[in-house]
Design a protein around this motif. Structure first.
Motif, PDB file in Angstrom:
ATOM      1  N   LEU A  72       0.856  -1.186   0.000  1.00 25.55           N
ATOM      2  CA  LEU A  72       0.000   0.000   0.000  1.00 25.55           C
ATOM      3  C   LEU A  72       0.894   1.239   0.000  1.00 25.55           C
ATOM      4  O   LEU A  72       1.120   1.882   1.023  1.00 25.55           O
ATOM      5  CB  LEU A  72      -0.935  -0.016   1.218  1.00 25.55           C
ATOM      6  CG  LEU A  72      -1.878  -1.226   1.280  1.00 25.55           C
ATOM      7  CD1 LEU A  72      -2.695  -1.211   2.551  1.00 25.55           C
ATOM      8  CD2 LEU A  72      -2.793  -1.265   0.055  1.00 25.55           C
ATOM      9  N   ALA A 149     -11.180   0.168   3.785  1.00 22.51           N
ATOM     10  CA  ALA A 149      -9.893   0.808   4.092  1.00 22.51           C
ATOM     11  C   ALA A 149      -8.828   0.428   3.070  1.00 22.51           C
ATOM     12  O   ALA A 149      -8.021   1.265   2.655  1.00 22.51           O
ATOM     13  CB  ALA A 149      -9.431   0.409   5.489  1.00 22.51           C
ATOM     14  N   LEU A 150      -8.823  -0.835   2.648  1.00 21.24           N
ATOM     15  CA  LEU A 150      -7.855  -1.288   1.653  1.00 21.24           C
ATOM     16  C   LEU A 150      -8.016  -0.526   0.348  1.00 21.24           C
ATOM     17  O   LEU A 150      -7.030  -0.083  -0.261  1.00 21.24           O
ATOM     18  CB  LEU A 150      -8.028  -2.786   1.409  1.00 21.24           C
ATOM     19  CG  LEU A 150      -7.159  -3.390   0.301  1.00 21.24           C
ATOM     20  CD1 LEU A 150      -5.684  -3.282   0.649  1.00 21.24           C
ATOM     21  CD2 LEU A 150      -7.548  -4.843   0.054  1.00 21.24           C
ATOM     22  N   ALA A 153      -6.700   3.029   0.900  1.00 17.35           N
ATOM     23  CA  ALA A 153      -5.240   3.070   1.033  1.00 17.35           C
ATOM     24  C   ALA A 153      -4.555   2.757  -0.291  1.00 17.35           C
ATOM     25  O   ALA A 153      -3.538   3.376  -0.647  1.00 17.35           O
ATOM     26  CB  ALA A 153      -4.789   2.082   2.107  1.00 17.35           C
ATOM     27  N   THR A 168     -11.915   6.420  -5.208  1.00 16.22           N
ATOM     28  CA  THR A 168     -11.757   4.974  -5.389  1.00 16.22           C
ATOM     29  C   THR A 168     -12.636   4.444  -6.522  1.00 16.22           C
ATOM     30  O   THR A 168     -12.454   3.305  -6.956  1.00 16.22           O
ATOM     31  CB  THR A 168     -12.111   4.210  -4.101  1.00 16.22           C
ATOM     32  OG1 THR A 168     -13.514   4.370  -3.818  1.00 16.22           O
ATOM     33  CG2 THR A 168     -11.312   4.735  -2.912  1.00 16.22           C
ATOM     34  N   SER A 327     -12.831   3.257   8.307  1.00 12.10           N
ATOM     35  CA  SER A 327     -11.982   2.784   7.209  1.00 12.10           C
ATOM     36  C   SER A 327     -11.025   3.859   6.725  1.00 12.10           C
ATOM     37  O   SER A 327      -9.874   3.577   6.385  1.00 12.10           O
ATOM     38  CB  SER A 327     -12.853   2.294   6.059  1.00 12.10           C
ATOM     39  OG  SER A 327     -13.679   1.223   6.474  1.00 12.10           O
ATOM     40  N   ALA A 331      -7.083   3.355   6.831  1.00 12.29           N
ATOM     41  CA  ALA A 331      -6.294   3.536   5.604  1.00 12.29           C
ATOM     42  C   ALA A 331      -5.158   4.521   5.835  1.00 12.29           C
ATOM     43  O   ALA A 331      -4.017   4.294   5.414  1.00 12.29           O
ATOM     44  CB  ALA A 331      -7.205   4.033   4.477  1.00 12.29           C
ATOM     45  N   SER A 334      -2.084   3.055   7.594  1.00 17.58           N
ATOM     46  CA  SER A 334      -1.618   1.749   7.104  1.00 17.58           C
ATOM     47  C   SER A 334      -0.685   1.831   5.908  1.00 17.58           C
ATOM     48  O   SER A 334      -0.377   0.809   5.291  1.00 17.58           O
ATOM     49  CB  SER A 334      -2.825   0.861   6.750  1.00 17.58           C
ATOM     50  OG  SER A 334      -3.634   0.647   7.885  1.00 17.58           O
TER      51      SER A 334
END
Length: 507
Positions: A72, A149-150, A153, A168, A327, A331, A334
């Motif tokens: 990430l 969150a993924l 990120a 996103t 989230s 993110a 992370s």
């Protein structure tokens, strides 16, 4: 103020309208939102169950797939925070006050008052209570937070997009996300975050007030709760001003230490052997009943269906409404982790801690109830944990620790939310201006104070759950956009890409 986006002004306007409605006619607001919540639960319960189970499956796939090695950020990036601090931040932002508020009360309620299907007070109800609580605080919610969150990120740190929900979705909708549609999506996320955290602030103030009354005789009422919110507001604004690496980091580590200390007291002073046996048995029951718990809609059992609407489906909608806030924060902290270590950490660390926590507090409360030492089940939710402590040695110390922990969670949640709200209203800036964070902090506290004064927290909670439905569709688009972009990654053995390369070579 050039950094502030239209999302800020539009959301402020919507907040004024919603809060104004709740103040002018709180009873009608409650009635309308309650009807809306019931409609959503009854009509879309099946959909929520399928969605949350799908996210669990996707999360597990990502751990074992070739995508797991993708970082990430740039390939040379490494995590900003240590693993312990990172887990503490996940734990603080995603659970917060709920652990202390419901740690003893929810399993006890499922056992003695509002059981899913077993006879109240029976041994089967004990097992069922723990399984259901594990479901509500376990893998499903962390799969939800993890996937959202993924996606945030990945696009923010790997693709260089702004830290916005709308960003996103660019792989699907392109530049449309820079216009009104993107603004609408971001407004929905900010709106849900502001009201979701304000609701938690209100509930947290109620529990702190109850604890102070139980320990020191402080009066219970809106005036006392105003004072609590005002004091905490000053503290979390000071923390927000100090920045992510200082304020939230130190608070998150403090939360973890306080929580472990309180958990240690219960494990030692409570029915220790029973706690460990129940924990082991409940983990086994949770795993063996996982599919049934995940997808049961009870279409032919009206009583059990009503229970599902009131608990499981309510929780799924509530967690979805919290997903933008939690989230985005996850993110942000992370960057530098691989998808594999990110998903393993997000799925397992908070879930396992929650299982241990509810096993300790829930088992102790149910044991006290079963042995007749005290009738904890008849107490108000916010006071259950303090009455539990009263039946154990060193009750004053544990009650004091609990109040400190609630307050610390209170501050951390509000602090994290001001950071996220600041990001979302300044075009996704990783370092939103302190002035914007302070404004959002004051807005959240003001919402909580106003709605506490008119008894509107329940209506607001209903309202947020209704708003979760459209956001759930956005989550599905986010998943599609994420995989669409992951498939363009180099050095990832994807079958479709391999076929394309082979076809080009043949040509």
């Amino acid at each position: 103020m050039r950094k502030i986006s239209n999302v800020f002004y539009i959301t402020i306007g919507l907040i004024i309208l919603a809060v104004g409605y709740g103040v002018i006619d709180p009873e009608h607001f409650e009635k309308i939102t309650s009807a809306g919540k019931s409609f959503v639960a009854t009509s879309f319960g099946w959909y929520y169950l399928l969605l949350m189970t799908l996210l669990v499956g996707i999360s597990i796939y990502l751990i074992f797939s070739p995508y797991g090695k993708i970082r990430l950020g740039k390939d040379t990036d490494r995590p900003q925070f240590s693993t312990i601090t990172w887990i503490a931040m996940l734990f603080s932002a995603g659970m917060g006050i709920g652990l202390v508020f419901y740690g003893a009360a929810e399993p006890l309620s499922h056992f003695a008052v509002d059981t899913a299907s077993a006879e109240p007070g029976s041994n089967e109800a004990f097992k069922e209570a723990m399984r259901e609580t594990f479901l509500h605080y376990g893998i499903h919610i962390w799969a939800l937070y993890g996937i959202v969150a993924l996606s945030l990120a990945y696009f923010q740190f790997r693709k260089g997009e702004p830290g916005l929900i709308s960003a996103t979705l660019k792989p699907i909708f392109g530049d449309k996300m820079k216009g009104p549609w993107g603004t609408l999506i971001d407004v929905l996320a900010v709106f849900a975050t502001a009201f979701g955290v304000a609701t938690s602030l209100g509930f947290g103030a109620v529990q702190i007030n109850a604890g102070l009354n139980y320990l020191f005789g402080f009066s219970i009422g809106v005036r006392s709760q105003f004072i609590i919110i005002a004091v905490v507001t000053v503290l979390f604004i000071l923390s927000a001003w100090s920045g992510l690496s200082k304020g939230i980091r130190y608070l998150s580590n403090t939360n973890l230490v306080l929580a472990l200390a309180l958990l240690g007291f219960i494990l030692i002073l409570g029915p220790t052997l029973l706690i460990f046996n129940i924990f082991t048995d409940s983990v086994g029951g949770y795993i063996s009943h996982f599919i049934d718990l995940s997808l049961s809609t009870s279409p032919l059992d009206a009583d059990n269906r009503n229970w599902l609407d009131a608990w499981t489906i309510f929780y799924w909608a509530w967690w979805i409404s919290w997903a933008p806030f939690v989230s985005m924060f996850i993110a942000r902290v992370s960057k530098g982790r691989t998808i594999r270590e990110f998903m393993i950490g997000v799925l397992l660390a908070p879930s396992v801690f929650a299982f241990i926590w509810f096993s300790a507090f829930g088992t102790t409360a149910i044991d006290i109830q079963m042995t007749g030492v005290a009738d904890l089940a008849s107490a108000n939710t916010e006071i259950v944990i303090f009455q539990l402590f009263h039946e154990l040695p060193w009750s004053g110390i544990m009650s004091g620790l609990a109040i400190l922990l609630i307050t610390s969670f209170f501050i951390t949640s509000a602090d994290s939310a001001t950071f996220v709200l600041g990001m979302q209203s300044t075009y996704g800036s990783l370092t939103p201006p302190n002035s914007v964070k302070v404004i959002w902090g004051l807005i959240q506290s003001t919402i909580a104070i106003i709605l506490l004064s008119v008894g509107g927290l329940g209506a607001l909670q209903n309202f947020i759950i209704i708003a979760a439905l459209p956001f759930s569709f956005i989550i599905l688009f986010m998943v599609y956009a994420l995989f669409k972009e992951l498939n363009t990654e180099e050095n990832i053995p994807h079958p479709r890409l391999a076929k394309r390369k082979k076809h080009k070579n043949d040509e």
